[in-house]
Each structure stands twice: as structure tokens, then as C-alpha cells.
Scaffold this motif. Sequence first.
Motif, short mmCIF file in Angstrom:
data_model
loop_
_atom_site.label_atom_id
_atom_site.label_comp_id
_atom_site.label_asym_id
_atom_site.label_seq_id
_atom_site.Cartn_x
_atom_site.Cartn_y
_atom_site.Cartn_z
N VAL A 112 0.85 -1.19 0.00
CA VAL A 112 0.00 0.00 0.00
C VAL A 112 0.88 1.24 0.00
O VAL A 112 1.88 1.31 0.73
N GLY A 113 0.50 2.23 -0.79
CA GLY A 113 1.22 3.49 -0.80
C GLY A 113 0.59 4.50 0.12
O GLY A 113 -0.64 4.61 0.19
N VAL A 114 1.42 5.24 0.85
CA VAL A 114 0.98 6.35 1.70
C VAL A 114 1.96 7.50 1.50
O VAL A 114 3.16 7.27 1.41
N PRO A 115 1.48 8.73 1.41
CA PRO A 115 2.42 9.84 1.24
C PRO A 115 3.48 9.89 2.33
O PRO A 115 4.67 10.09 2.06
N GLU A 116 3.04 9.73 3.58
CA GLU A 116 3.93 9.56 4.73
C GLU A 116 3.26 8.59 5.69
O GLU A 116 2.03 8.64 5.86
N TYR A 117 4.04 7.75 6.32
CA TYR A 117 3.45 6.76 7.24
C TYR A 117 2.76 7.44 8.40
O TYR A 117 1.74 6.99 8.89
N GLN A 118 3.32 8.57 8.87
CA GLN A 118 2.83 9.18 10.10
C GLN A 118 1.68 10.15 9.92
O GLN A 118 1.13 10.63 10.91
N ILE A 119 1.27 10.47 8.72
CA ILE A 119 0.24 11.49 8.57
C ILE A 119 -1.08 11.00 9.18
O ILE A 119 -1.38 9.82 9.21
N THR A 120 -1.87 11.96 9.63
CA THR A 120 -3.07 11.65 10.40
C THR A 120 -4.05 10.79 9.62
O THR A 120 -4.62 9.84 10.18
N ALA A 121 -4.27 11.09 8.36
CA ALA A 121 -5.21 10.30 7.57
C ALA A 121 -4.80 8.83 7.53
O ALA A 121 -5.65 7.93 7.66
N SER A 122 -3.50 8.58 7.39
CA SER A 122 -3.03 7.20 7.34
C SER A 122 -3.21 6.50 8.68
O SER A 122 -3.54 5.31 8.74
N VAL A 123 -2.98 7.23 9.77
CA VAL A 123 -3.17 6.64 11.10
C VAL A 123 -4.63 6.22 11.28
O VAL A 123 -4.94 5.11 11.74
N TRP A 124 -5.55 7.11 10.91
CA TRP A 124 -6.96 6.78 11.02
C TRP A 124 -7.33 5.59 10.13
O TRP A 124 -8.03 4.67 10.58
N ILE A 125 -6.90 5.59 8.89
CA ILE A 125 -7.26 4.50 7.99
C ILE A 125 -6.74 3.18 8.50
O ILE A 125 -7.48 2.18 8.58
N ARG A 126 -5.46 3.13 8.89
CA ARG A 126 -4.91 1.86 9.40
C ARG A 126 -5.66 1.41 10.64
O ARG A 126 -5.95 0.21 10.81
N GLY A 127 -5.95 2.34 11.55
CA GLY A 127 -6.63 1.98 12.78
C GLY A 127 -8.04 1.48 12.53
O GLY A 127 -8.47 0.46 13.11
N ILE A 128 -8.77 2.16 11.66
CA ILE A 128 -10.14 1.75 11.35
C ILE A 128 -10.15 0.39 10.66
O ILE A 128 -10.97 -0.48 10.99
N LEU A 129 -9.24 0.19 9.72
CA LEU A 129 -9.22 -1.09 9.01
C LEU A 129 -8.82 -2.23 9.94
O LEU A 129 -9.33 -3.36 9.80
N ALA A 130 -7.95 -1.97 10.89
CA ALA A 130 -7.56 -3.02 11.84
C ALA A 130 -8.69 -3.33 12.81
O ALA A 130 -9.01 -4.50 13.06
N GLU A 131 -9.30 -2.29 13.35
CA GLU A 131 -10.32 -2.49 14.40
C GLU A 131 -11.65 -2.96 13.84
O GLU A 131 -12.35 -3.75 14.48
N HIS A 132 -12.02 -2.48 12.66
CA HIS A 132 -13.37 -2.74 12.16
C HIS A 132 -13.43 -3.61 10.91
O HIS A 132 -14.52 -4.03 10.52
N HIS A 133 -12.28 -3.89 10.28
CA HIS A 133 -12.31 -4.66 9.04
C HIS A 133 -11.30 -5.81 9.01
O HIS A 133 -11.10 -6.42 7.96
N GLY A 134 -10.64 -6.08 10.13
CA GLY A 134 -9.79 -7.26 10.23
C GLY A 134 -8.49 -7.20 9.47
O GLY A 134 -7.89 -8.26 9.18
N LEU A 135 -7.99 -6.00 9.15
CA LEU A 135 -6.72 -5.89 8.42
C LEU A 135 -5.65 -5.40 9.40
O LEU A 135 -5.54 -4.19 9.68
N ASP A 136 -4.85 -6.32 9.91
CA ASP A 136 -3.80 -5.96 10.87
C ASP A 136 -2.81 -4.99 10.23
O ASP A 136 -2.44 -5.13 9.06
#
Length: 336
Positions: A112-136
Amino acid sequence: MSAAPAPDAPLFTLACQAYDRMQPLRDGTVGLGGARLNFLDLPVEETFFRMLRFAEFDIAELSLSSYVLTLGRGAPFVAVPVFPSRAFRHSGIYVRADSPITDPAQLEGGTVGVPEYQITASVWIRGILAEHHGLDVASVRYRTGGLDEPGRVEKIRLDLPPGVDVTPIAATETLSQLLLDGKLDAVYSARNPGPFNTPGGGGIRRLFLDPAGTEREYHSRTGIFPIMHTLVIRREVYEQHRWLAGELVKACTAAKTAGLAGIGETAALTYALPWLWAEVERTREALGEDWWPYGLEPNRTTLETFLRYHHEQGLSPRRYEPEELFAPESLAAVVV
């Protein structure tokens, strides 16, 4: 119209995009109590880069994730609970138009490509996908770099835990082109990839087929409207003018009220969107009268969730409490 500040009042430079909720500060309709304000309307990427690298401004809009990162690195800034930018991010996941991927869990083992690993949008997306969609989070390889222009790098040095694969793309490559070339399975981005803005989507589509519906269901279930940016004061400015934190909250709250007034008016459309009134009514029904709240308590669940994601993803050394983010003066309420 606010009273004009005294000619000898302190002058502060605020770098922030001129959103509708901030425009009254820019045009002087709302003033900053006890101070003069030099409002710089800058693109967010420029503001973040210049503030994080050089601390150029007295006050600035800043990525929530970047700000939390600075807390363990000398804490050069102090925030107030004003959130110029918020956005649901299920709509920020892109795949090729011909991709067989229709569910986030299918990205396991992918790149997966992300402009920067630490940007807020990426943190939210990773967290939501892990917690609610089963993508660690660690089940995906991450490639960082410019979305449509080559050369973007992380603004802040990262010290990530073992098992998280984050690698920059080549200096001449872009995430959008790598996605189209089949070298990435998806892109997480706050901005639309450039080709997506062309007729037909330019070979790119959103992963969720009904992203707005998915986002509304997420809010209905969690009560979370993700925060993207907060407002920060350079620490030496804050230490010299402790009153500034509370005045900023008051001024920004007044600016938000003024800026959103009439947004759903039908007599003469303020914005060139014919059915904006319907969207305002739907938003009010789903999120309440104050659908863009400032302050700590109305945002506690959202902030606690984000801080948990930030720590779980190895970006912060411990899980911070929301109160630790903000100047105490900005949280105190005067009772008369």
C-alpha cells in the motif's frame, strides 16, 4: 465586527488554510482578543513542513499525528482544542479500477502506498481497518512518497517497531503511477490521486463502493468524526503569553459560528452547490447541531481512539491522554 486591537497590541502570525470556519479570522470579522493577527492562508502541506522543520509561525494549523509525535521530542508546540480540519477517511482508500479487491481484508499481504506513514489520515485509515475490518497494520507493506509529484519524504524521523515494513519509493516515482502500473495494491491518501480527478476516474476507484454510506454507518456506530488537524502555538510564544491559548479558543469558536452561518440557506445560495441545504439537513440529523465541535469533552472519544491508534502503530512511546495534548488554559471554563 470585533473591536479593532490597539496599535501596540502584540502581533501574532497564524498559518492556516482559510476554511469557511477560519475565514472570519482572516478577514477581520472576528478578532483575536488583545492581539493583532497576521493570517497566512497557506496549503496545509506547506504549513506543516515549515512549522515542523523551522517553527516559522507563532500559531499554526498542524497535523494531529505530527503534533503527537513532537510531544516525546522536546514538545516545541502546545495545542488548543480547535480542529480546523476533520474528515471521514473510508473514502481515502484507492485501488485500480480493475482491481479484484472489494474488501479491506483482501489487502493482507499486499503493498500500500501512503504519502507519509505518520500522517493523520493514514493513522486513522490503518486503525479503522484493523479495528473494524480485520486488516492488521503489520500485515501490509507500506511504500511512502509523493502522491502525484515525486520527492516527498517523511517530515519527522520515525522509530517504528520491528515487523512494520515502511520503505520510501524511488525519488522519481509517484504513488499514483505505481498504483496504475500494478506495483501497489492500494493507496491511502487524504487527497484524491491526480488521475482519479479526470473523467471516468483515470483507471482508479475507491475501495469502498459506497464510501459515504460506509462513513455514515461508522459514525452512527462509533460517534467518531475523525479529527485531522489541531491548532498549535510555538512553545516560547505560549510561555510568554499564557492568555493566548484561551483567547484563541474563543476567537476560533466565534469564527466558526460566523463562518457556518447561512450554510444551509436557500434564498440566495452562499455556495455554488444546488442541494447543499439537503446535505446540511442530513448532516445536522446525523451529527447534531454542532457537527464540528471544538473543546475537549465533545471530542474525548475521538481523541482517545486516535491516541490509541497512534500508540498501537508504534508512533508514540505511550498512550497519551487527551488532556496532555492541550494548554490547560484552553480547557478551563470560567464560571460566574
